[in-house]
Write a protein that holds these residues in place. Structure first.
Motif, PDB file in Angstrom:
ATOM      1  N   LEU A   1      21.398  33.596  -3.726  1.00  0.00           N
ATOM      2  CA  LEU A   1      20.021  33.661  -4.210  1.00  0.00           C
ATOM      3  C   LEU A   1      19.942  33.698  -5.734  1.00  0.00           C
ATOM      4  O   LEU A   1      18.932  33.299  -6.317  1.00  0.00           O
ATOM      5  CB  LEU A   1      19.298  34.865  -3.603  1.00  0.00           C
ATOM      6  CG  LEU A   1      19.072  34.771  -2.085  1.00  0.00           C
ATOM      7  CD1 LEU A   1      18.335  36.002  -1.575  1.00  0.00           C
ATOM      8  CD2 LEU A   1      18.310  33.498  -1.712  1.00  0.00           C
ATOM      9  N   GLU A   2      21.008  34.160  -6.384  1.00  0.00           N
ATOM     10  CA  GLU A   2      21.038  34.117  -7.846  1.00  0.00           C
ATOM     11  C   GLU A   2      21.064  32.670  -8.338  1.00  0.00           C
ATOM     12  O   GLU A   2      20.373  32.304  -9.289  1.00  0.00           O
ATOM     13  CB  GLU A   2      22.253  34.875  -8.372  1.00  0.00           C
ATOM     14  CG  GLU A   2      22.374  34.876  -9.893  1.00  0.00           C
ATOM     15  CD  GLU A   2      23.611  35.607 -10.366  1.00  0.00           C
ATOM     16  OE1 GLU A   2      24.477  34.980 -11.012  1.00  0.00           O
ATOM     17  OE2 GLU A   2      23.725  36.819 -10.067  1.00  0.00           O
ATOM     18  N   LEU A   3      21.868  31.837  -7.675  1.00  0.00           N
ATOM     19  CA  LEU A   3      21.918  30.422  -8.044  1.00  0.00           C
ATOM     20  C   LEU A   3      20.580  29.746  -7.769  1.00  0.00           C
ATOM     21  O   LEU A   3      20.149  28.870  -8.525  1.00  0.00           O
ATOM     22  CB  LEU A   3      23.034  29.708  -7.282  1.00  0.00           C
ATOM     23  CG  LEU A   3      24.409  29.657  -7.959  1.00  0.00           C
ATOM     24  CD1 LEU A   3      24.971  31.058  -8.200  1.00  0.00           C
ATOM     25  CD2 LEU A   3      25.385  28.835  -7.136  1.00  0.00           C
ATOM     26  N   TYR A   4      19.952  30.146  -6.691  1.00  0.00           N
ATOM     27  CA  TYR A   4      18.655  29.558  -6.324  1.00  0.00           C
ATOM     28  C   TYR A   4      17.568  29.974  -7.317  1.00  0.00           C
ATOM     29  O   TYR A   4      16.771  29.152  -7.764  1.00  0.00           O
ATOM     30  CB  TYR A   4      18.277  29.998  -4.912  1.00  0.00           C
ATOM     31  CG  TYR A   4      16.975  29.439  -4.417  1.00  0.00           C
ATOM     32  CD1 TYR A   4      16.920  28.195  -3.803  1.00  0.00           C
ATOM     33  CD2 TYR A   4      15.788  30.150  -4.566  1.00  0.00           C
ATOM     34  CE1 TYR A   4      15.711  27.670  -3.359  1.00  0.00           C
ATOM     35  CE2 TYR A   4      14.587  29.640  -4.132  1.00  0.00           C
ATOM     36  CZ  TYR A   4      14.561  28.394  -3.521  1.00  0.00           C
ATOM     37  OH  TYR A   4      13.367  27.880  -3.098  1.00  0.00           O
ATOM     38  N   ASP A   5      17.540  31.259  -7.648  1.00  0.00           N
ATOM     39  CA  ASP A   5      16.471  31.789  -8.511  1.00  0.00           C
ATOM     40  C   ASP A   5      16.706  31.512  -9.986  1.00  0.00           C
ATOM     41  O   ASP A   5      15.753  31.315 -10.740  1.00  0.00           O
ATOM     42  CB  ASP A   5      16.336  33.306  -8.313  1.00  0.00           C
ATOM     43  CG  ASP A   5      15.796  33.679  -6.941  1.00  0.00           C
ATOM     44  OD1 ASP A   5      15.083  32.844  -6.348  1.00  0.00           O
ATOM     45  OD2 ASP A   5      16.100  34.790  -6.467  1.00  0.00           O
ATOM     46  N   ARG A   6      17.987  31.515 -10.417  1.00  0.00           N
ATOM     47  CA  ARG A   6      18.280  31.390 -11.848  1.00  0.00           C
ATOM     48  C   ARG A   6      19.370  30.354 -12.103  1.00  0.00           C
ATOM     49  O   ARG A   6      20.451  30.685 -12.608  1.00  0.00           O
ATOM     50  CB  ARG A   6      18.693  32.757 -12.410  1.00  0.00           C
ATOM     51  CG  ARG A   6      17.559  33.778 -12.406  1.00  0.00           C
ATOM     52  CD  ARG A   6      17.964  35.098 -13.017  1.00  0.00           C
ATOM     53  NE  ARG A   6      18.949  35.792 -12.193  1.00  0.00           N
ATOM     54  CZ  ARG A   6      18.641  36.505 -11.113  1.00  0.00           C
ATOM     55  NH1 ARG A   6      17.388  36.604 -10.708  1.00  0.00           N
ATOM     56  NH2 ARG A   6      19.586  37.124 -10.420  1.00  0.00           N
ATOM     57  N   PRO A   7      19.128  29.095 -11.774  1.00  0.00           N
ATOM     58  CA  PRO A   7      20.128  28.053 -12.074  1.00  0.00           C
ATOM     59  C   PRO A   7      20.289  27.898 -13.583  1.00  0.00           C
ATOM     60  O   PRO A   7      19.299  27.873 -14.319  1.00  0.00           O
ATOM     61  CB  PRO A   7      19.521  26.798 -11.430  1.00  0.00           C
ATOM     62  CG  PRO A   7      18.051  27.047 -11.396  1.00  0.00           C
ATOM     63  CD  PRO A   7      17.893  28.529 -11.177  1.00  0.00           C
TER      64      PRO A   7
END
Length: 356
Positions: free
Chosen positions: A219-225
């Protein structure tokens, strides 16, 4: 403790370098997914960890040992391949126990391990069947069982679900995740399917062109690419991108001169940017960015709309249903925190869609 460690690992074929100094540390029990498009180096990296590809430079450790020159059979790993690689003349029982037999493990222990793996995977009633009498999902379970009986330090999966149909992939995905939760064995999983990576892994490593673009919790990659590539690759349907410049702080002007009101200015003070909005972060409103509907695709619980915004093809995903029809003008709103702004680098190929 790092069960698997990669320190500046490189791979070259002749003068062509395909992996450009990969460093990564995977602690005991973590499930890590390597994801990226074809040719990004993910399978090559996995095969180097397994000992099936030589290392050009750098160091790979498994547990306390440097394994650069250690044979695959001595690395305390078990690998599950895309094509199952089952012996057609052997029963499920014999397929699962074959590697142990080759090692000289006592027959009683082999039987006990095979029965235990059979229980874990729901294969107890199938142990005396030949592979030809099994479905694709059952064959994949046998391949997983063959890995489980070895009781390795590390499981390696190389696109194990790519030969299965869509419905069976979803089912097997759940089974692999449940298996990891039950066994707690360190797992490295290669896939080109970002949905698989997002749903299975504790940590996702996005690779592109032989380097790591970004790694972190799904979800970190999804929210903060951090890059356009990661923003384009992670998420389904993919993120929408619009190129242009900021004028008057909160006005975004597209390359064709169309002006859109922004809810907030770019915090970094850039003038030219690439603006990104995920399809599900648009909401239909009474006023906002005007777009012309091209296609409406209802799926029951949600509706995907393909529309054109100032000539740019965009996708909108809304919960529930809509009365919008092709040719209608709709107005789009988006929460300021859900707008992504990137430096004006060329769009990655996976992000480019047809313009009007």
């Amino acid at each position: 403790m790092s069960i698997v460690g990669l320190n500046n690992v490189r791979k070259s074929y002749g003068n062509v370098e395909v992996l450009h100094g990969i460093s990564m540390h995977i602690p005991d029990g973590e499930f890590v997914a390597l994801v990226g498009p074809s040719g990004c180096g993910k399978s090559t990296l996995l095969r180097m960890i397994a000992g099936l590809e030589d290392i050009t430079d750098g160091e790979i450790t498994i547990g306390e040992r440097v394994v650069n020159d250690v044979a695959p059979k001595d690395r305390d790993i078990a690998m599950v391949f895309q094509n199952y690689a089952l012996y057609p003349h052997m029963s499920v029982r014999d397929n699962m126990g074959f590697a142990l037999k080759q090692r000289g493990v006592a027959r009683v222990e082999i039987q006990a391990r095979v029965l235990n793996a059979g229980k874990i995977l729901g294969l107890e009633s199938l142990l005396d069947r030949k592979p030809r009498a099994l479905s694709g999902g059952q064959r994949q379970r046998v391949a997983m069982g063959r890995a489980i009986v070895r009781d390795p330090n590390v499981f390696l999966f190389d696109e194990p679900l790519s030969n299965l149909d869509a419905k069976l992939r979803v089912q097997m995905r759940s089974e692999i995740k449940e298996l990891h939760q039950r066994l707690g064995t360190t797992t490295i999983y290669v896939t080109h399917d970002q949905v698989e990576a997002m749903t299975l892994a504790d940590r996702v490593v996005v690779m592109n062109g032989g380097v790591v673009e970004q790694e972190g919790p799904p979800l970190e990659l999804y929210d903060r690419p951090k890059t356009l590539f990661v923003a384009a690759f992670i998420g389904s349907p993919p993120m929408n991108f619009l190129e242009g410049e900021i004028v008057d702080r909160t006005v975004f002007q597209l390359n064709d001169g169309t002006r859109l009101r922004l809810p907030a200015a770019d915090q970094q003070g850039r003038r030219r940017i690439t603006l990104g909005v995920r399809p599900e972060h648009f909401t239909l409103a009474s006023e906002g960015w005007p777009a012309t509907v091209s296609v409406v695709e209802p799926t029951g619980s949600e509706t995907q709309i393909t529309a054109r915004l100032a000539g740019h093809l965009i996708r909108i995903l809304i919960r529930g249903r809509t009365n919008a029809k092709p040719g209608d003008t709709i107005y789009l709103d988006v929460t300021p925190d859900l707008i992504h702004m990137f430096a004006p680098t060329p769009l990655p190929e996976i992000a480019i869609t047809e313009d009007a």
